[in-house]
Design a protein around this motif. Structure first.
Motif, PDB file in Angstrom:
ATOM      1  N   PHE A  87       0.832  -1.202   0.000  1.00 14.17           N
ATOM      2  CA  PHE A  87       0.000   0.000   0.000  1.00 14.17           C
ATOM      3  C   PHE A  87       0.869   1.256   0.000  1.00 14.17           C
ATOM      4  O   PHE A  87       0.590   2.228  -0.717  1.00 14.17           O
ATOM      5  N   GLU A  88       1.963   1.237   0.770  1.00 10.44           N
ATOM      6  CA  GLU A  88       2.837   2.401   0.838  1.00 10.44           C
ATOM      7  C   GLU A  88       3.642   2.590  -0.440  1.00 10.44           C
ATOM      8  O   GLU A  88       4.040   3.719  -0.764  1.00 10.44           O
ATOM      9  N   LEU A  89       3.902   1.507  -1.183  1.00  7.96           N
ATOM     10  CA  LEU A  89       4.694   1.586  -2.421  1.00  7.96           C
ATOM     11  C   LEU A  89       3.822   1.351  -3.659  1.00  7.96           C
ATOM     12  O   LEU A  89       4.352   0.982  -4.710  1.00  7.96           O
ATOM     13  N   ARG A  90       2.518   1.562  -3.526  1.00  8.53           N
ATOM     14  CA  ARG A  90       1.632   1.215  -4.642  1.00  8.53           C
ATOM     15  C   ARG A  90       1.949   2.012  -5.913  1.00  8.53           C
ATOM     16  O   ARG A  90       1.904   1.467  -7.018  1.00  8.53           O
ATOM     17  N   GLU A  91       2.284   3.299  -5.793  1.00  9.70           N
ATOM     18  CA  GLU A  91       2.602   4.102  -6.967  1.00  9.70           C
ATOM     19  C   GLU A  91       3.890   3.617  -7.626  1.00  9.70           C
ATOM     20  O   GLU A  91       3.969   3.489  -8.862  1.00  9.70           O
ATOM     21  N   GLU A  92       4.906   3.341  -6.834  1.00  9.53           N
ATOM     22  CA  GLU A  92       6.176   2.868  -7.386  1.00  9.53           C
ATOM     23  C   GLU A  92       6.023   1.496  -8.029  1.00  9.53           C
ATOM     24  O   GLU A  92       6.623   1.209  -9.079  1.00  9.53           O
ATOM     25  N   ILE A  93       5.210   0.625  -7.402  1.00  5.19           N
ATOM     26  CA  ILE A  93       4.986  -0.708  -7.967  1.00  5.19           C
ATOM     27  C   ILE A  93       4.285  -0.603  -9.320  1.00  5.19           C
ATOM     28  O   ILE A  93       4.647  -1.290 -10.291  1.00  5.19           O
ATOM     29  N   CYS A  94       3.281   0.269  -9.414  1.00  7.19           N
ATOM     30  CA  CYS A  94       2.559   0.440 -10.680  1.00  7.19           C
ATOM     31  C   CYS A  94       3.484   0.962 -11.774  1.00  7.19           C
ATOM     32  O   CYS A  94       3.441   0.504 -12.931  1.00  7.19           O
ATOM     33  N   LEU A  95       4.352   1.923 -11.424  1.00  8.33           N
ATOM     34  CA  LEU A  95       5.293   2.455 -12.408  1.00  8.33           C
ATOM     35  C   LEU A  95       6.259   1.374 -12.889  1.00  8.33           C
ATOM     36  O   LEU A  95       6.570   1.281 -14.088  1.00  8.33           O
ATOM     37  N   PHE A  96       6.722   0.537 -11.969  1.00 10.25           N
ATOM     38  CA  PHE A  96       7.662  -0.523 -12.344  1.00 10.25           C
ATOM     39  C   PHE A  96       6.984  -1.567 -13.230  1.00 10.25           C
ATOM     40  O   PHE A  96       7.562  -2.031 -14.221  1.00 10.25           O
ATOM     41  N   LEU A  97       5.737  -1.951 -12.859  1.00 12.39           N
ATOM     42  CA  LEU A  97       5.015  -2.932 -13.674  1.00 12.39           C
ATOM     43  C   LEU A  97       4.682  -2.370 -15.052  1.00 12.39           C
ATOM     44  O   LEU A  97       4.694  -3.104 -16.054  1.00 12.39           O
ATOM     45  N   ASP A  98       4.380  -1.075 -15.133  1.00 16.75           N
ATOM     46  CA  ASP A  98       4.140  -0.454 -16.439  1.00 16.75           C
ATOM     47  C   ASP A  98       5.375  -0.542 -17.318  1.00 16.75           C
ATOM     48  O   ASP A  98       5.274  -0.787 -18.536  1.00 16.75           O
ATOM     49  N   SER A  99       6.546  -0.365 -16.711  1.00 16.71           N
ATOM     50  CA  SER A  99       7.783  -0.446 -17.502  1.00 16.71           C
ATOM     51  C   SER A  99       8.050  -1.860 -18.001  1.00 16.71           C
ATOM     52  O   SER A  99       8.766  -2.047 -18.989  1.00 16.71           O
ATOM     53  N   LYS A 100       7.457  -2.851 -17.317  1.00 23.45           N
ATOM     54  CA  LYS A 100       7.613  -4.237 -17.716  1.00 23.45           C
ATOM     55  C   LYS A 100       6.461  -4.715 -18.607  1.00 23.45           C
ATOM     56  O   LYS A 100       6.406  -5.890 -18.984  1.00 23.45           O
ATOM     57  N   GLY A 101       5.522  -3.795 -18.939  1.00 21.47           N
ATOM     58  CA  GLY A 101       4.407  -4.149 -19.798  1.00 21.47           C
ATOM     59  C   GLY A 101       3.332  -4.957 -19.117  1.00 21.47           C
ATOM     60  O   GLY A 101       2.561  -5.657 -19.788  1.00 21.47           O
ATOM     61  N   LYS A 102       3.215  -4.864 -17.792  1.00 21.27           N
ATOM     62  CA  LYS A 102       2.208  -5.596 -17.047  1.00 21.27           C
ATOM     63  C   LYS A 102       0.974  -4.725 -16.817  1.00 21.27           C
ATOM     64  O   LYS A 102       1.067  -3.488 -16.715  1.00 21.27           O
ATOM     65  N   ASP A 103      -0.188  -5.379 -16.743  1.00 25.88           N
ATOM     66  CA  ASP A 103      -1.450  -4.679 -16.526  1.00 25.88           C
ATOM     67  C   ASP A 103      -1.560  -4.260 -15.051  1.00 25.88           C
ATOM     68  O   ASP A 103      -1.409  -5.082 -14.148  1.00 25.88           O
ATOM     69  N   THR A 104      -1.825  -2.980 -14.781  1.00 27.49           N
ATOM     70  CA  THR A 104      -1.939  -2.462 -13.416  1.00 27.49           C
ATOM     71  C   THR A 104      -3.322  -1.893 -13.137  1.00 27.49           C
ATOM     72  O   THR A 104      -3.490  -1.085 -12.216  1.00 27.49           O
ATOM     73  N   THR A 105      -4.305  -2.318 -13.927  1.00 25.16           N
ATOM     74  CA  THR A 105      -5.655  -1.779 -13.756  1.00 25.16           C
ATOM     75  C   THR A 105      -6.209  -2.091 -12.381  1.00 25.16           C
ATOM     76  O   THR A 105      -6.783  -1.222 -11.697  1.00 25.16           O
ATOM     77  N   GLN A 106      -6.026  -3.334 -11.938  1.00 23.73           N
ATOM     78  CA  GLN A 106      -6.562  -3.716 -10.626  1.00 23.73           C
ATOM     79  C   GLN A 106      -5.857  -2.979  -9.491  1.00 23.73           C
ATOM     80  O   GLN A 106      -6.490  -2.571  -8.516  1.00 23.73           O
ATOM     81  N   LEU A 107      -4.537  -2.802  -9.612  1.00 24.68           N
ATOM     82  CA  LEU A 107      -3.807  -2.131  -8.554  1.00 24.68           C
ATOM     83  C   LEU A 107      -4.169  -0.655  -8.444  1.00 24.68           C
ATOM     84  O   LEU A 107      -4.045  -0.064  -7.379  1.00 24.68           O
ATOM     85  N   ARG A 108      -4.629  -0.066  -9.556  1.00 21.53           N
ATOM     86  CA  ARG A 108      -4.992   1.364  -9.544  1.00 21.53           C
ATOM     87  C   ARG A 108      -6.476   1.576  -9.237  1.00 21.53           C
ATOM     88  O   ARG A 108      -6.888   2.723  -9.063  1.00 21.53           O
ATOM     89  N   ASP A 109      -7.236   0.511  -9.180  1.00 21.19           N
ATOM     90  CA  ASP A 109      -8.668   0.656  -8.916  1.00 21.19           C
ATOM     91  C   ASP A 109      -8.906   1.210  -7.508  1.00 21.19           C
ATOM     92  O   ASP A 109      -8.337   0.707  -6.529  1.00 21.19           O
ATOM     93  N   GLU A 110      -9.716   2.260  -7.400  1.00 20.36           N
ATOM     94  CA  GLU A 110      -9.945   2.921  -6.122  1.00 20.36           C
ATOM     95  C   GLU A 110     -10.607   1.984  -5.112  1.00 20.36           C
ATOM     96  O   GLU A 110     -10.296   2.008  -3.926  1.00 20.36           O
ATOM     97  N   MET A 111     -11.559   1.189  -5.583  1.00 17.87           N
ATOM     98  CA  MET A 111     -12.240   0.277  -4.682  1.00 17.87           C
ATOM     99  C   MET A 111     -11.249  -0.750  -4.131  1.00 17.87           C
ATOM    100  O   MET A 111     -11.298  -1.108  -2.954  1.00 17.87           O
ATOM    101  N   PHE A 112     -10.369  -1.259  -4.991  1.00 15.59           N
ATOM    102  CA  PHE A 112      -9.372  -2.238  -4.558  1.00 15.59           C
ATOM    103  C   PHE A 112      -8.427  -1.607  -3.534  1.00 15.59           C
ATOM    104  O   PHE A 112      -8.099  -2.201  -2.516  1.00 15.59           O
ATOM    105  N   VAL A 113      -7.976  -0.392  -3.796  1.00 13.58           N
ATOM    106  CA  VAL A 113      -7.080   0.302  -2.870  1.00 13.58           C
ATOM    107  C   VAL A 113      -7.772   0.548  -1.537  1.00 13.58           C
ATOM    108  O   VAL A 113      -7.165   0.391  -0.471  1.00 13.58           O
TER     109      VAL A 113
END
Length: 376
Positions: free
Chosen positions: A350-376
């Protein structure tokens, strides 16, 4: 007629006896300066008889001035020997104390007893560079494997004696008991105590660890706990609480540990009521199993495994966090066995959610679920 006591006669040592009989006073007793023997009773007759019997022939040609000079020389020699003995005794006590201190540190860090030899070698090498004149003092510190084992055993005995002494002042105490199997398939029964005295000073200590090589029924557990309580001289009537896990051998209504201890307290005519508690750690474990967290943990576990499972991804992620100067430098693993890590993993993600999403984006991974407000 009553026997006369010498210590009530207030006999004092006379200075002239030093030159006449070569005696001086040491720790309240007359001691011969020539042979070092002491006389039990401080009486001139005894001193004169000792001198005339053993030393008169050797010193018969000396005049009074020579006697005084020789007595002073012998007294100076005696004082120097005493000072040397006191210094050696003080150094020996310091070496023993240092040995106990290092043994305690080795035991606290759960290191093998053979570490004492390694520590001593390091100490001597440092001493050779910093204070080589004190090398012998460091050599006097015994840190062999057998010595460290003996020191740790003595520390354990001393701690037990202190706890027994404290236990006598308890106005009430409670026990916490847990049984688990170690890697060698031997059941280990751990017992903890919390006691309070009349000043409301609370003492919490690890009471005992008892191996159980046979069965682990409620009766077996009771026998070990009862033996431990009796060894520590704890009164049963002051036992007010017992904390266990939910195993039948612990909580059984008829033959469990709690039932057996209640029977024992009735036999001891204890007026208080024993309150049985369920271990809070086991309650948290049960809650962790009961919570339906799969919809969250499946996504988080898959994300963490992608980062941690491959060495390249892990190295790149750590370098990425270092570049961004984040508060945390890595992600922890989560396993089902170590259920306590679940909360830590969720909090870190939760504390590194933004950094994790940026890293996964650079690897071409889908981050839709991690960015979903309800999921967060």
């Amino acid at each position: 007629m009553a026997k006369r006591k010498v210590d009530t006669e207030n006999r004092g040592f006379q200075t002239r006896w030093e030159s006449e009989y070569m005696f001086t006073k040491v720790a309240g007793k007359p001691v011969c300066l020539l042979c070092g023997e002491s006389v039990a009773v401080l009486k001139e007759y005894n001193l004169r008889r000792h001198y005339e019997t053993k030393h008169a022939d050797k010193n018969k040609n000396m005049d009074m001035e020579q006697r005084l000079q020789k007595a002073e020389e012998l007294k100076r020699g005696l004082k120097s020997r005493q000072a040397l003995f006191k210094k050696a005794k003080s150094q020996g006590q310091a070496a023993v104390k240092a040995s106990f201190i290092l043994a305690e540190e080795i035991a606290k860090s759960a290191r093998p007893f053979t570490e004492g030899d390694f520590i001593k070698n390091c100490m001597i090498k440092v001493c050779d560079e910093v204070c080589p004149e004190k090398r012998q003092l460091f050599l006097n510190v015994s840190l062999s494997r057998n010595t460290i084992a003996e020191r740790v055993d003595q520390l354990s005995i001393n701690l037990k004696e202190q706890l027994v002494k404290k236990g006598k002042d308890f106005i009430a105490y409670s026990l916490a008991v847990d049984e688990s199997t170690d890697i060698s398939d031997i059941a280990q029964l751990s017992i903890f105590i919390r006691g309070v005295d009349s000043n409301l000073s609370v003492t919490e200590e690890f009471l005992a660890l008892r191996p159980m090589h046979g069965t682990t029924t409620g009766h077996d557990l009771y026998e070990e706990v009862s033996r431990c309580v009796n060894e520590m001289e704890l009164p049963w009537e002051k036992l007010v609480g017992l904390t266990t896990d939910g195993a039948p051998a612990m909580c059984g209504h008829r033959s469990g540990l709690v039932a057996k201890i209640r029977e024992k307290m009735q036999e001891e005519n204890a007026t208080g009521e024993l309150t049985a508690y369920h271990c809070i750690i086991h309650q948290e474990a049960l809650c962790g199993k009961a919570l339906k967290m799969e919809h969250v943990m499946s996504i988080i576990t898959r994300t963490v495994n992608f980062i941690r499972a491959k060495g390249l991804n892990h190295r790149q992620f750590k370098a990425f966090l270092t570049e961004l100067e984040t508060e945390h430098g890595d992600l922890p693993y989560h396993t089902e066995v170590r259920w306590l890590s679940q909360g830590k993993v969720l909090q870190r993600c939760f504390e590194l959610r933004e950094e994790i999403c940026l890293f996964l984006d650079s690897k071409g991974k889908d981050t839709t679920q991690l960015r979903d407000e309800m999921f967060v």
